[in-house]
Design a protein around this motif. Structure first.
Motif, PDB file in Angstrom:
ATOM      1  N   PHE A   1     -32.318  -9.972 -18.311  1.00  0.00           N
ATOM      2  CA  PHE A   1     -31.129  -9.154 -18.526  1.00  0.00           C
ATOM      3  C   PHE A   1     -30.389  -9.595 -19.783  1.00  0.00           C
ATOM      4  O   PHE A   1     -30.266 -10.791 -20.066  1.00  0.00           O
ATOM      5  N   ASP A   2     -29.881  -8.612 -20.508  1.00  0.00           N
ATOM      6  CA  ASP A   2     -29.112  -8.890 -21.715  1.00  0.00           C
ATOM      7  C   ASP A   2     -27.685  -9.297 -21.403  1.00  0.00           C
ATOM      8  O   ASP A   2     -27.037  -9.974 -22.195  1.00  0.00           O
ATOM      9  N   LEU A   3     -27.192  -8.851 -20.261  1.00  0.00           N
ATOM     10  CA  LEU A   3     -25.839  -9.196 -19.827  1.00  0.00           C
ATOM     11  C   LEU A   3     -25.862  -9.375 -18.320  1.00  0.00           C
ATOM     12  O   LEU A   3     -26.322  -8.497 -17.587  1.00  0.00           O
ATOM     13  N   VAL A   4     -25.376 -10.518 -17.866  1.00  0.00           N
ATOM     14  CA  VAL A   4     -25.288 -10.820 -16.440  1.00  0.00           C
ATOM     15  C   VAL A   4     -23.834 -11.118 -16.119  1.00  0.00           C
ATOM     16  O   VAL A   4     -23.186 -11.926 -16.790  1.00  0.00           O
ATOM     17  N   MET A   5     -23.327 -10.462 -15.115  1.00  0.00           N
ATOM     18  CA  MET A   5     -21.929 -10.659 -14.745  1.00  0.00           C
ATOM     19  C   MET A   5     -21.808 -11.703 -13.651  1.00  0.00           C
ATOM     20  O   MET A   5     -22.705 -11.871 -12.818  1.00  0.00           O
ATOM     21  N   ALA A   6     -20.687 -12.393 -13.663  1.00  0.00           N
ATOM     22  CA  ALA A   6     -20.386 -13.401 -12.649  1.00  0.00           C
ATOM     23  C   ALA A   6     -19.031 -13.086 -12.047  1.00  0.00           C
ATOM     24  O   ALA A   6     -18.086 -12.717 -12.754  1.00  0.00           O
ATOM     25  N   ALA A   7     -18.935 -13.245 -10.734  1.00  0.00           N
ATOM     26  CA  ALA A   7     -17.670 -12.979 -10.055  1.00  0.00           C
ATOM     27  C   ALA A   7     -16.646 -14.071 -10.318  1.00  0.00           C
ATOM     28  O   ALA A   7     -15.440 -13.823 -10.318  1.00  0.00           O
ATOM     29  N   GLY A   8     -17.122 -15.292 -10.529  1.00  0.00           N
ATOM     30  CA  GLY A   8     -16.216 -16.415 -10.728  1.00  0.00           C
ATOM     31  C   GLY A   8     -16.937 -17.612 -11.304  1.00  0.00           C
ATOM     32  O   GLY A   8     -18.138 -17.564 -11.599  1.00  0.00           O
ATOM     33  N   PRO A   9     -16.227 -18.728 -11.463  1.00  0.00           N
ATOM     34  CA  PRO A   9     -16.824 -19.901 -12.105  1.00  0.00           C
ATOM     35  C   PRO A   9     -17.993 -20.500 -11.343  1.00  0.00           C
ATOM     36  O   PRO A   9     -18.930 -21.026 -11.959  1.00  0.00           O
TER      37      PRO A   9
ATOM     38  N   PRO B   1     -25.128 -18.848 -21.887  1.00  0.00           N
ATOM     39  CA  PRO B   1     -23.679 -18.637 -21.815  1.00  0.00           C
ATOM     40  C   PRO B   1     -23.218 -17.363 -22.516  1.00  0.00           C
ATOM     41  O   PRO B   1     -22.333 -16.658 -22.011  1.00  0.00           O
ATOM     42  N   GLU B   2     -23.828 -17.042 -23.658  1.00  0.00           N
ATOM     43  CA  GLU B   2     -23.402 -15.857 -24.401  1.00  0.00           C
ATOM     44  C   GLU B   2     -23.816 -14.549 -23.725  1.00  0.00           C
ATOM     45  O   GLU B   2     -23.337 -13.461 -24.086  1.00  0.00           O
ATOM     46  N   ASN B   3     -24.719 -14.636 -22.752  1.00  0.00           N
ATOM     47  CA  ASN B   3     -25.163 -13.443 -22.029  1.00  0.00           C
ATOM     48  C   ASN B   3     -24.485 -13.294 -20.667  1.00  0.00           C
ATOM     49  O   ASN B   3     -24.873 -12.433 -19.872  1.00  0.00           O
ATOM     50  N   CYS B   4     -23.499 -14.132 -20.405  1.00  0.00           N
ATOM     51  CA  CYS B   4     -22.834 -14.122 -19.099  1.00  0.00           C
ATOM     52  C   CYS B   4     -21.359 -13.762 -19.276  1.00  0.00           C
ATOM     53  O   CYS B   4     -20.670 -14.344 -20.118  1.00  0.00           O
ATOM     54  N   ALA B   5     -20.902 -12.803 -18.495  1.00  0.00           N
ATOM     55  CA  ALA B   5     -19.500 -12.389 -18.531  1.00  0.00           C
ATOM     56  C   ALA B   5     -18.876 -12.600 -17.155  1.00  0.00           C
ATOM     57  O   ALA B   5     -19.355 -12.041 -16.172  1.00  0.00           O
ATOM     58  N   MET B   6     -17.852 -13.440 -17.098  1.00  0.00           N
ATOM     59  CA  MET B   6     -17.144 -13.649 -15.832  1.00  0.00           C
ATOM     60  C   MET B   6     -16.069 -12.567 -15.713  1.00  0.00           C
ATOM     61  O   MET B   6     -15.120 -12.538 -16.495  1.00  0.00           O
ATOM     62  N   VAL B   7     -16.242 -11.674 -14.753  1.00  0.00           N
ATOM     63  CA  VAL B   7     -15.411 -10.459 -14.703  1.00  0.00           C
ATOM     64  C   VAL B   7     -14.617 -10.293 -13.413  1.00  0.00           C
ATOM     65  O   VAL B   7     -13.844  -9.343 -13.285  1.00  0.00           O
ATOM     66  N   GLY B   8     -14.799 -11.178 -12.444  1.00  0.00           N
ATOM     67  CA  GLY B   8     -14.161 -10.959 -11.154  1.00  0.00           C
ATOM     68  C   GLY B   8     -15.061 -10.156 -10.231  1.00  0.00           C
ATOM     69  O   GLY B   8     -16.286 -10.242 -10.322  1.00  0.00           O
ATOM     70  N   TYR B   9     -14.474  -9.366  -9.355  1.00  0.00           N
ATOM     71  CA  TYR B   9     -15.233  -8.699  -8.297  1.00  0.00           C
ATOM     72  C   TYR B   9     -14.870  -7.218  -8.254  1.00  0.00           C
ATOM     73  O   TYR B   9     -13.943  -6.800  -7.541  1.00  0.00           O
ATOM     74  N   PRO B  10     -15.597  -6.370  -9.000  1.00  0.00           N
ATOM     75  CA  PRO B  10     -15.249  -4.946  -9.048  1.00  0.00           C
ATOM     76  C   PRO B  10     -15.195  -4.263  -7.685  1.00  0.00           C
ATOM     77  O   PRO B  10     -14.461  -3.282  -7.518  1.00  0.00           O
ATOM     78  N   LYS B  11     -15.932  -4.754  -6.719  1.00  0.00           N
ATOM     79  CA  LYS B  11     -15.900  -4.132  -5.401  1.00  0.00           C
ATOM     80  C   LYS B  11     -14.492  -4.137  -4.825  1.00  0.00           C
ATOM     81  O   LYS B  11     -14.082  -3.181  -4.140  1.00  0.00           O
ATOM     82  N   PHE B  12     -13.720  -5.194  -5.085  1.00  0.00           N
ATOM     83  CA  PHE B  12     -12.351  -5.225  -4.573  1.00  0.00           C
ATOM     84  C   PHE B  12     -11.535  -4.055  -5.112  1.00  0.00           C
ATOM     85  O   PHE B  12     -10.666  -3.527  -4.416  1.00  0.00           O
ATOM     86  N   ASP B  13     -11.795  -3.659  -6.359  1.00  0.00           N
ATOM     87  CA  ASP B  13     -11.030  -2.557  -6.955  1.00  0.00           C
ATOM     88  C   ASP B  13     -11.223  -1.255  -6.184  1.00  0.00           C
ATOM     89  O   ASP B  13     -10.266  -0.544  -5.878  1.00  0.00           O
ATOM     90  N   ILE B  14     -12.475  -0.935  -5.877  1.00  0.00           N
ATOM     91  CA  ILE B  14     -12.745   0.327  -5.197  1.00  0.00           C
ATOM     92  C   ILE B  14     -12.289   0.264  -3.742  1.00  0.00           C
ATOM     93  O   ILE B  14     -11.794   1.260  -3.188  1.00  0.00           O
ATOM     94  N   ILE B  15     -12.411  -0.897  -3.122  1.00  0.00           N
ATOM     95  CA  ILE B  15     -11.947  -1.043  -1.743  1.00  0.00           C
ATOM     96  C   ILE B  15     -10.434  -0.855  -1.669  1.00  0.00           C
ATOM     97  O   ILE B  15      -9.900  -0.194  -0.771  1.00  0.00           O
TER      98      ILE B  15
ATOM     99  N   PHE C   1     -12.686 -19.650  -2.122  1.00  0.00           N
ATOM    100  CA  PHE C   1     -12.452 -18.279  -2.585  1.00  0.00           C
ATOM    101  C   PHE C   1     -12.090 -18.281  -4.067  1.00  0.00           C
ATOM    102  O   PHE C   1     -12.591 -17.461  -4.850  1.00  0.00           O
ATOM    103  N   ALA C   2     -11.227 -19.198  -4.483  1.00  0.00           N
ATOM    104  CA  ALA C   2     -10.821 -19.270  -5.886  1.00  0.00           C
ATOM    105  C   ALA C   2     -11.997 -19.616  -6.792  1.00  0.00           C
ATOM    106  O   ALA C   2     -12.077 -19.122  -7.931  1.00  0.00           O
ATOM    107  N   GLU C   3     -12.908 -20.452  -6.323  1.00  0.00           N
ATOM    108  CA  GLU C   3     -14.095 -20.787  -7.111  1.00  0.00           C
ATOM    109  C   GLU C   3     -15.065 -19.612  -7.201  1.00  0.00           C
ATOM    110  O   GLU C   3     -15.817 -19.491  -8.169  1.00  0.00           O
ATOM    111  N   SER C   4     -15.022 -18.748  -6.208  1.00  0.00           N
ATOM    112  CA  SER C   4     -15.974 -17.639  -6.137  1.00  0.00           C
ATOM    113  C   SER C   4     -15.503 -16.412  -6.905  1.00  0.00           C
ATOM    114  O   SER C   4     -16.345 -15.640  -7.397  1.00  0.00           O
ATOM    115  N   PHE C   5     -14.180 -16.202  -7.000  1.00  0.00           N
ATOM    116  CA  PHE C   5     -13.659 -14.982  -7.612  1.00  0.00           C
ATOM    117  C   PHE C   5     -12.616 -15.321  -8.671  1.00  0.00           C
ATOM    118  O   PHE C   5     -11.573 -15.902  -8.355  1.00  0.00           O
ATOM    119  N   ASP C   6     -12.899 -14.937  -9.899  1.00  0.00           N
ATOM    120  CA  ASP C   6     -11.943 -15.074 -10.992  1.00  0.00           C
ATOM    121  C   ASP C   6     -11.169 -13.767 -11.094  1.00  0.00           C
ATOM    122  O   ASP C   6     -11.576 -12.833 -11.795  1.00  0.00           O
TER     123      ASP C   6
END
Length: 383
Positions: free
Chosen positions: A149-157, A171-185, A356-361
Motif C-alpha cells: 500500500f502507498d498509504l496506510v492509515m493508523a487509528a492511533g500511536p 513512516p512516510e507512508n503512514c498517516a495517523m488519522v484517528g477513527y473515522p467510524k466514530f464520525d459516522i456513528i 483507549f488513548a493509545e489506540s485512538f488519536d
C-alpha cells in the motif's frame, strides 16, 4: 502489467468494498469527507454485492448525501459463487475480474488487505490506500501485504508504532488519522435496541472468528446456557460478523434453544451488530480477541475475557486488551465471574483509559476529514 490510460480531467478515487458489510463503516465517512471537501476529485464507491451497495447508499442518504457515484462490480455469475452461503463472492476472483477497470483509477481506498493482490495482478497506476477496519491488538493484521500500500492509515500511536517498528510500513507512508467510524456513528441515530421484559444489566458477548483464539468453539454454547439459566443479566449475543458468515447447519442449529429466550437477543450480523448499537448499550463486555472491545471502551465499563487455549498472554502486545478486565480459562460459574468483574471494575479503569488513548488519536478535527486530507494531499501532489 495492466496498461495505464491518460489521466482524466479529475483524478478518480474508488472506495472498494469486497468484504463483509462491517467494513463499510470504516471508510465510507472518508469518502463523504473527500467528496465534500475536494471537488477537484471524483469519488465513487464500488461493491461486489447489491446488499453492500444498498447499505452504503442508505448510509449516504442518512448523512445527507455527497457527490459520490456508485456501481456494482461485475460479473454477475461470480456473485453466484458465494461459498457456503457467505455474504460476499470470492474476493480474489472479483479482484481479478475487475483488475483492468480498477487499474484505470487514480486511487483505490480499501478497509481490507486482500486488495493488495492487485499489485500481483499487474495493477500499477492507482495509489493503494488501506484505511484499516479496527484498532485491535491481534498480531495477524501486521503482515507483509501492508508493504503493497502507498498509504496506510493508523487509528492511533499504538497501531502506527507497531506497523512502523515491525517494518511493515514506512513512516512516510503512514498517516495517523484517528477513527473515522466514530464520525459516522456519531452522525447517525443508530439501530433499534432489543427489548427485554425486565430492565437488567446488559452483557454483550462478542466472540471473534479466529479459529483458535476465538471462544465460540470451546465455550460458546456453554456461555449461552449459563445466561439462559440465570436471570441476573440480559444478554446480547453479537459475534464478529465473520464467525457465522456462511456458517454450517450444525453451528446454526446450536443457537436454536436460545432464539426465543426472553433474556437473550441474537444478532449474527445485522446493522446493529456492526454500528456500535450494542457496544454503546451494553453494560458489560464479554469477549476474547475482537477489536470491538475498543469501541466498547469509548466509555470505560467492565470487561471480561475468555482464554480457551490457555494462551500465555501476559507481556504479549497481541493481547494487550486483556489488561482491561479479568481473563478466564474456564467458564464454569461464569455469571458469578461477571458479577465479580462489575464489582472490581475500579481496578481496571485507568488501564482502560490509557489503552483507549493509545489506540485512538482523536482531535478536534474529525477523523474522516483528516483521512480525506491525507489521501487528497498525496494524490494531488502526484498529479
Amino acid at each position: 502489467m495492466i496498461p495505464s490510460t491518460p489521466r482524466q480531467s479529475r483524478p478518480k478515487v474508488c472506495f472498494l468494498y469486497i468484504a463483509q458489510t462491517h467494513q463499510i463503516l470504516h471508510s465510507l465517512p472518508i469518502a463523504v469527507a473527500l467528496a465534500r471537501g475536494w471537488p477537484g476529485l471524483e469519488v465513487e464507491i464500488a461493491a461486489t454485492t447489491q446488499e453492500h451497495l444498498d447499505y452504503a447508499r442508505q448510509l449516504l442518504a442518512a448523512l445527507g448525501g455527497a457527490p459520490i457515484t456508485s456501481r456494482l462490480l461485475p460479473p454477475a455469475w461470480l456473485r453466484g459463487m458465494r461459498l457456503k452461503a457467505a455474504s460476499t463472492p470470492p474476493k480474489a476472483l472479483m479482484l481479478a475480474a475487475n483488475a483492468v477497470a480498477l487499474g484505470r483509477m487514480d486511487a483505490i481506498v480499501t478497509p481490507e488487505r486482500t486488495t493488495a493482490m492487485l499489485r500481483k495482478l499487474g495493477v500499477r497506476k492507482p495509489m493503494l490506500v488501506y484505511t484499516q477496519h479496527g484498532a485491535g491488538d491481534r498480531g495477524g493484521v501486521f503482515e507483509p501485504r501492508l508493504r503493497q500500500f502507498d498509504l496506510v492509515m493508523a487509528a492511533g500511536p499504538k497501531q502506527r508504532d507497531r506497523m512502523v517498528e515491525g517494518g511493515w510500513v514506512k513512516p512516510e507512508n503512514c498517516a495517523m488519522v484517528g477513527y473515522p467510524k466514530f464520525d459516522i456513528i456519531d452522525a447517525l441515530p443508530g439501530s433499534p435496541l432489543p427489548t427485554f421484559p425486565d430492565a437488567k444489566p446488559i452483557v454483550v458477548y462478542n466472540p471473534h472468528f479466529h479459529a483458535t483464539l476465538g471462544s465460540w468453539p470451546s465455550f460458546g454454547v456453554r456461555v449461552l446456557e449459563q445466561f439462559a439459566a440465570d436471570d441476573r443479566f440480559n444478554l446480547i449475543f453479537a459475534p464478529h460478523i465473520r464467525l457465522f458468515d456462511g456458517a454450517s447447519p450444525v453451528m446454526l442449529n446450536a443457537l436454536k434453544p436460545f432464539r426465543d429466550h426472553p433474556r437473550i437477543h441474537i444478532d449474527l450480523g445485522g446493522p446493529a451488530a456492526i454500528d456500535m448499537t450494542y457496544t454503546r448499550a451494553a453494560d458489560i463486555y464479554l469477549g476474547d480477541v475482537s477489536s470491538q472491545v475498543y469501541e466498547f471502551l469509548r466509555t470505560p465499563k467492565p470487561c471480561l475475557f475468555l482464554n480457551p487455549t490457555h494462551a500465555a498472554w501476559r507481556g504479549d502486545e497481541s493481547f494487550h486488551h486483556w489488561l482491561y478486565g479479568p481473563v478466564l480459562t474456564e467458564v464454569d460459574g461464569l455469571i458469578d465471574q461477571i458479577e465479580a468483574a462489575r464489582a472490581g471494575h475500579g481496578d481496571y479503569i485507568q488501564a482502560q483509559k490509557t489503552g483507549f488513548a493509545e489506540s485512538f488519536d482523536l482531535t478536534a478535527t474529525p477523523s474522516s476529514e483528516r483521512a480525506a486530507r491525507a489521501i487528497a494531499d498525496r494524490l494531488l501532489r502526484a498529479a
